[in-house]
Design an enzyme around this catalytic site. Structure first.
Site, mmCIF file in Angstrom:
data_model
loop_
_atom_site.group_PDB
_atom_site.id
_atom_site.type_symbol
_atom_site.label_atom_id
_atom_site.label_comp_id
_atom_site.label_asym_id
_atom_site.label_seq_id
_atom_site.Cartn_x
_atom_site.Cartn_y
_atom_site.Cartn_z
ATOM 1 N N CYS A 46 17.418 46.305 14.162
ATOM 2 C CA CYS A 46 17.160 45.812 12.810
ATOM 3 C C CYS A 46 18.456 45.749 12.007
ATOM 4 O O CYS A 46 19.203 46.730 11.956
ATOM 5 C CB CYS A 46 16.151 46.739 12.140
ATOM 6 S SG CYS A 46 15.954 46.376 10.390
ATOM 7 N N CYS B 273 18.193 48.708 9.222
ATOM 8 C CA CYS B 273 18.140 50.143 9.514
ATOM 9 C C CYS B 273 18.635 50.485 10.909
ATOM 10 O O CYS B 273 18.738 51.646 11.265
ATOM 11 C CB CYS B 273 16.713 50.653 9.349
ATOM 12 S SG CYS B 273 15.612 50.063 10.654
ATOM 13 N N LYS C 78 2.315 4.533 1.516
ATOM 14 C CA LYS C 78 2.438 5.056 2.880
ATOM 15 C C LYS C 78 2.073 6.535 2.810
ATOM 16 O O LYS C 78 2.851 7.361 2.345
ATOM 17 C CB LYS C 78 3.854 4.864 3.406
ATOM 18 C CG LYS C 78 3.994 5.330 4.851
ATOM 19 C CD LYS C 78 5.363 5.012 5.412
ATOM 20 C CE LYS C 78 5.469 5.363 6.882
ATOM 21 N NZ LYS C 78 5.088 6.743 7.190
ATOM 22 N N GLU D 152 0.839 -1.203 0.000
ATOM 23 C CA GLU D 152 0.000 0.000 0.000
ATOM 24 C C GLU D 152 0.869 1.246 0.000
ATOM 25 O O GLU D 152 2.006 1.190 0.454
ATOM 26 C CB GLU D 152 -0.845 0.025 1.286
ATOM 27 C CG GLU D 152 -1.513 -1.281 1.569
ATOM 28 C CD GLU D 152 -2.105 -1.352 2.977
ATOM 29 O OE1 GLU D 152 -2.058 -0.342 3.705
ATOM 30 O OE2 GLU D 152 -2.609 -2.427 3.318
ATOM 31 N N TYR E 162 -7.292 2.146 5.820
ATOM 32 C CA TYR E 162 -6.455 1.020 5.403
ATOM 33 C C TYR E 162 -6.374 -0.120 6.406
ATOM 34 O O TYR E 162 -5.652 -1.077 6.178
ATOM 35 C CB TYR E 162 -5.052 1.487 5.046
ATOM 36 C CG TYR E 162 -4.391 2.360 6.099
ATOM 37 C CD1 TYR E 162 -3.983 1.831 7.315
ATOM 38 C CD2 TYR E 162 -4.188 3.720 5.859
ATOM 39 C CE1 TYR E 162 -3.389 2.635 8.266
ATOM 40 C CE2 TYR E 162 -3.589 4.523 6.810
ATOM 41 C CZ TYR E 162 -3.191 3.973 8.015
ATOM 42 O OH TYR E 162 -2.622 4.763 8.949
ATOM 43 N N CYS F 242 12.015 51.795 7.748
ATOM 44 C CA CYS F 242 13.172 50.918 7.528
ATOM 45 C C CYS F 242 13.307 50.642 6.022
ATOM 46 O O CYS F 242 12.332 50.259 5.379
ATOM 47 C CB CYS F 242 12.941 49.622 8.293
ATOM 48 S SG CYS F 242 14.090 48.302 7.858
ATOM 49 N N LYS G 100 10.598 3.133 3.122
ATOM 50 C CA LYS G 100 10.497 4.565 2.840
ATOM 51 C C LYS G 100 11.258 4.960 1.584
ATOM 52 O O LYS G 100 12.306 4.405 1.283
ATOM 53 C CB LYS G 100 11.076 5.353 4.017
ATOM 54 C CG LYS G 100 10.366 5.076 5.341
ATOM 55 C CD LYS G 100 9.612 6.253 5.821
ATOM 56 C CE LYS G 100 10.466 7.131 6.701
ATOM 57 N NZ LYS G 100 9.677 8.227 7.269
ATOM 58 N N CYS H 83 10.843 44.709 13.169
ATOM 59 C CA CYS H 83 11.529 45.996 13.202
ATOM 60 C C CYS H 83 10.444 47.048 13.383
ATOM 61 O O CYS H 83 9.467 47.081 12.636
ATOM 62 C CB CYS H 83 12.279 46.236 11.891
ATOM 63 S SG CYS H 83 12.768 47.959 11.672
ATOM 64 N N ASP I 141 1.362 10.280 3.600
ATOM 65 C CA ASP I 141 2.023 11.232 4.475
ATOM 66 C C ASP I 141 0.991 12.210 5.029
ATOM 67 O O ASP I 141 0.894 13.351 4.620
ATOM 68 C CB ASP I 141 3.106 11.980 3.687
ATOM 69 C CG ASP I 141 4.010 12.780 4.601
ATOM 70 O OD1 ASP I 141 3.914 12.608 5.833
ATOM 71 O OD2 ASP I 141 4.808 13.575 4.091
HETATM 72 S S1 IVH Z 1 -0.579 0.486 8.898
HETATM 73 C C1 IVH Z 1 -0.149 -1.441 12.989
HETATM 74 N N1 IVH Z 1 -0.739 1.439 6.494
HETATM 75 O O1 IVH Z 1 2.501 5.430 8.842
HETATM 76 C C2 IVH Z 1 -0.033 -0.916 11.619
HETATM 77 N N2 IVH Z 1 0.100 2.845 8.197
HETATM 78 O O2 IVH Z 1 4.250 4.455 11.725
HETATM 79 C C3 IVH Z 1 -0.630 0.377 11.526
HETATM 80 N N3 IVH Z 1 0.642 5.092 7.458
HETATM 81 O O3 IVH Z 1 1.421 6.082 12.028
HETATM 82 C C4 IVH Z 1 -0.238 1.226 10.409
HETATM 83 N N4 IVH Z 1 0.075 4.828 5.364
HETATM 84 O O4 IVH Z 1 -0.106 6.760 10.222
HETATM 85 C C5 IVH Z 1 -0.382 1.682 7.765
HETATM 86 N N5 IVH Z 1 -0.980 2.196 4.303
HETATM 87 C C6 IVH Z 1 -0.638 2.420 5.571
HETATM 88 C C7 IVH Z 1 -0.148 3.660 6.001
HETATM 89 C C8 IVH Z 1 0.213 3.842 7.327
HETATM 90 C C9 IVH Z 1 0.543 5.674 6.256
HETATM 91 C C10 IVH Z 1 1.184 5.786 8.633
HETATM 92 C C11 IVH Z 1 0.488 5.536 9.913
HETATM 93 C C12 IVH Z 1 1.576 5.272 10.918
HETATM 94 C C13 IVH Z 1 2.811 5.648 10.176
HETATM 95 C C14 IVH Z 1 4.007 4.756 10.468
#
Ligand code: IVH
Length: 686
Positions: free
Chosen positions: A426, A429, A136, A134, A244, A447, A331, A442, A138
């Site tokens: 400042c 000036c 990740k 999946e 998710y 200025c 990551k 300032c 942000d």
């Molecule tokens: S699963 C126990 N799946 O990444 C497993 N986390 O620490 C729970 N995050 O705080 C997390 N995308 O907020 C999972 N597809 C995804 C995610 C995901 C983002 C975040 C989550 C977690 C942080 C990593």
């Protein structure tokens, strides 16, 4: 796919010929409200989650209005009514609540060896497995709990055990189900709240327009928004959620795929990028693919997550106190770089704000050379422990100004260094520096640094639109002593201008002509051009509509607060500006030169659009918002930023917000698309 509610008259081709509420019995009203809630819940799902609405927006609005009307007439309060989407009562504070089960985090690394090692350990313990892979996301992790098929609360991750109750905020997110008609008795789900890129950009544009500071990146914007105490403001911002994971449920689930299928069937928004692979190579390929697609996604991701699909295998693998052994975040290389700080300088902005900036040994951060990064303010510098010579990590987040995020090594032999301190005077000036919260300013209104930025702002397109006065010209005019105050612009002399280096008679004449053409600008434009803190184009217009200039200059904070969208901070900034004698002198001289006119639909005008009040949402092709507002106001119309009973038209352009449309529906305000706007309004002014 969620099934259509049975036997509900408001789903397909709804009959919207409602009896007046006064003629309804309470029982019938309750029943109708219940059916409307069910139908609207379904329509929200079709619109926000399935992207396949069943009915027209206008019909939806009619159903929504009717429900609001019934709820008001018969006191039918329900926390999970779709009417809560537009916001409820503001809260005093966020409550801390415990999670249903601890919200663990993930083991993570960007090193392919570590994810291979993760896979090896798994196979040693439980044999071959499939992985769910999946994005990740942000954003911010959130837990949402449903009991007996209704939304009971949404909680931020917090420390993993307890978090903040952000239910009121989350209820405003259209894609989050408020009821699960076929839901299990208990369901706690986990997802990620984020702000889509396009929405983030719009929000920042609007903030700049209003004179508010923009958010640094979508993540900060989402985090700041979800924790707001006023659900109505939250509703006006573009938040989204992807779900998710199932944290806890009374239903029986055997695997990640059955869990995600359940979520999808119940109407949760799940990401179609999710896939299943059967070995480590599959994880690595998936990661490479998403790396490539990353820039095209509507949300920011910082890696991929691999999770063992089978729950029995998960059980055997178990968890540590902090993270499960069955999942791993792989990551992406961060958009960060390491370099040394050569010098910390302090910049002075238009409002006099002092910003420490790190001048860096230039470093390439994924294709972009970075040689300076903002340090925001003195507190930030102190907390990070940044000093000259230090090794720092810098980050380019969400395509904005790079920032220093961490000190990774002190400079050799620099340990005696007392560290950074904001200058007491400042740097430009030598004027007095005053502290306001975490920021320093300032105090000298004349200025040169402030003056240069003020000139640039005064001449900018949305302000007086005096072309040809950019950064370089502003510097030249100040450095050569031709301009000591913005008002001096109107006293510029042709002979002196032609003597500037790089200037000839043509450029001098052009500038003088531009200055002359700016005379007679609207008062709103003039006020915006003054560059008062927190007074962007929209607030400037609202102030101009409320007061003539002479009264505005003496207005009390209280009187100012009666103006739309003017809160204590803005009122304070305006009074402070007009209480500074140097500013008063400049404004009086400028006003004499420009003679700004008050035409903002305040009854003084004699334009074709006198008395017309218009609100915009979304963009009208071919114009900036401020060009349109100016144009309409020049012809006597009033352009405001929120819809009320006094609004004549809501112009719905491209990428409109939902809040204003909802308000328009509530207030019976007519909406116009760009074409209708052209015909009904623009054509009247030729
Ligand atoms: S699963 C126990 N799946 O990444 C497993 N986390 O620490 C729970 N995050 O705080 C997390 N995308 O907020 C999972 N597809 C995804 C995610 C995901 C983002 C975040 C989550 C977690 C942080 C990593």
């Amino acid at each position: 796919m969620v099934e259509e509610p049975d036997d509900n008259p408001y789903v397909q081709t709804p009959d919207t010929s409602f009896d007046p509420v006064e003629r309804m019995e309470e029982r019938a009203a309750r029943k109708q409200a219940e059916r409307l809630r069910e139908a609207i819940g379904y329509h929200d799902y079709r619109y926000y989650v399935a992207n396949d609405p069943v009915i027209a927006d206008r019909t939806y609005d009619t159903l929504f209005d009717r429900l609001q009307e019934l709820e008001a007439a018969f006191d039918l309060d329900d926390e999970n009514s779709p009417t809560r989407r537009v916001g409820g009562e503001p809260l005093d504070e966020l409550e801390t609540v415990e999670h249903v089960a601890p919200m663990l985090s993930l083991q993570s690394s960007g090193d392919p060896e570590e994810i291979r090692e993760f896979d090896r350990r798994i196979r040693e313990a439980v044999g071959e497995v499939n992985y769910s892979v999946e994005p990740k996301f942000d954003g911010l992790s959130i837990e949402v709990v449903y009991e007996d098929g209704v939304f009971v609360r949404a909680v931020t991750r917090g420390d993993g055990e307890k978090g903040d109750d952000v239910s009121a905020s989350l209820r405003t997110v259209g894609s989050v189900p408020l009821r699960l008609p076929d839901g299990p008795d208990l369901l706690a789900v986990r997802g990620e709240v984020y702000m889509p890129r396009s929405g983030f950009q719009d929000l920042n544009e609007r903030r700049i327009e209003r004179g508010d500071d923009p958010f640094a990146n979508p993540r900060n914007a989402a985090a700041g928004t979800i924790r707001l105490l006023d659900p109505e403001t939250v509703a006006s911002r573009p938040l989204e959620v992807y779900f998710y994971d199932v944290i806890e449920t009374s239903a029986t689930l055997r695997s990640q795929t059955t869990a995600v299928d359940l979520l999808r069937d119940l109407g949760f928004r799940v990401d179609d990028e999710t896939a299943v692979v059967d070995d480590i190579e599959g994880i690595l390929d998936y990661r490479d693919r998403l790396m490539d697609e990353r820039a095209d996604l509507e949300y920011e991701i910082d890696g991929v997550v691999a999770k063992v699909v089978d729950f029995a295998a998960r059980e055997r693998l178990g968890s540590t106190a902090r993270h499960p052994r069955w999942a791993f975040a792989y990551k992406f290389p961060a958009r960060t770089g390491e370099t040394t700080v050569e010098r910390i300088v302090v910049q002075v902005g238009r409002t006099g704000k002092l910003t420490p900036v790190a001048l860096l040994d230039p470093v390439d951060v994924r294709g972009v050379t970075i040689s300076r990064a903002t340090l925001h303010n003195a507190t930030h510098v102190r907390e990070l422990g940044v000093r000259e010579g230090a090794t720092v990590r810098i980050e380019r987040a969400g395509d904005v100004i790079p920032e220093v995020v961490e000190v990774t090594g002190p400079a050799a032999g620099e340990s005696d260094d007392a560290g950074f301190a904001m200058p007491e005077t400042c740097p430009v000036c030598g004027g007095r520096v005053v502290e306001e919260g975490e920021y320093h300013f300032c105090a000298n209104a004349s200025c040169p640094a402030q003056l240069k930025r003020s000139i640039q702002h005064f001449c900018s397109r949305d302000a007086m639109d005096i072309q040809g006065v950019g950064e370089r010209t502003a510097e030249q005019l100040v450095d050569e002593g031709l301009v000591d105050s913005v008002a001096d612009l109107y006293d510029l002399d042709r002979a002196a201008l032609t003597e500037l280096s790089g200037w000839g008679e043509r450029s001098a004449d052009n500038l003088l002509a531009e200055l002359e053409a700016s005379e007679g600008a609207t008062l709103g434009t003039f006020l915006y051009a003054l560059g008062i803190r927190h007074v962007g184009t929209e607030r400037a217009r609202a102030l101009a509509a409320a007061f003539p200039l002479s009264r505005l200059m003496d207005a009390s904070a209280e009187a100012l607060r009666a103006v739309e969208d003017v809160g204590p901070e803005v009122a304070e900034a305006v009074t402070a500006f007009f209480q500074t004698p140097a500013n008063v002198e400049t404004v009086e001289r400028l006003a004499a030169a420009v003679a700004p006119e008050r035409r903002a639909g305040d009854g003084n005008g004699d334009g074709e659009l006198d008395g017309l009040t218009v609100v915009f949402t979304g963009s009208v092709p071919g114009y900036t918002r401020s060009e349109l507002s100016d144009l309409l106001e020049r012809h006597g119309a009033r352009v405001t930023s929120s819809v009320s009973g006094e609004t004549d038209y809501l112009v719905v352009g491209e990428n409109p917000g939902t809040r204003k449309r909802e308000r328009a529906a509530e207030n019976g305000v007519e909406t116009l698309d760009p074409e209708a706007f052209e015909k009904r309004v623009l054509s009247r002014i030729g």
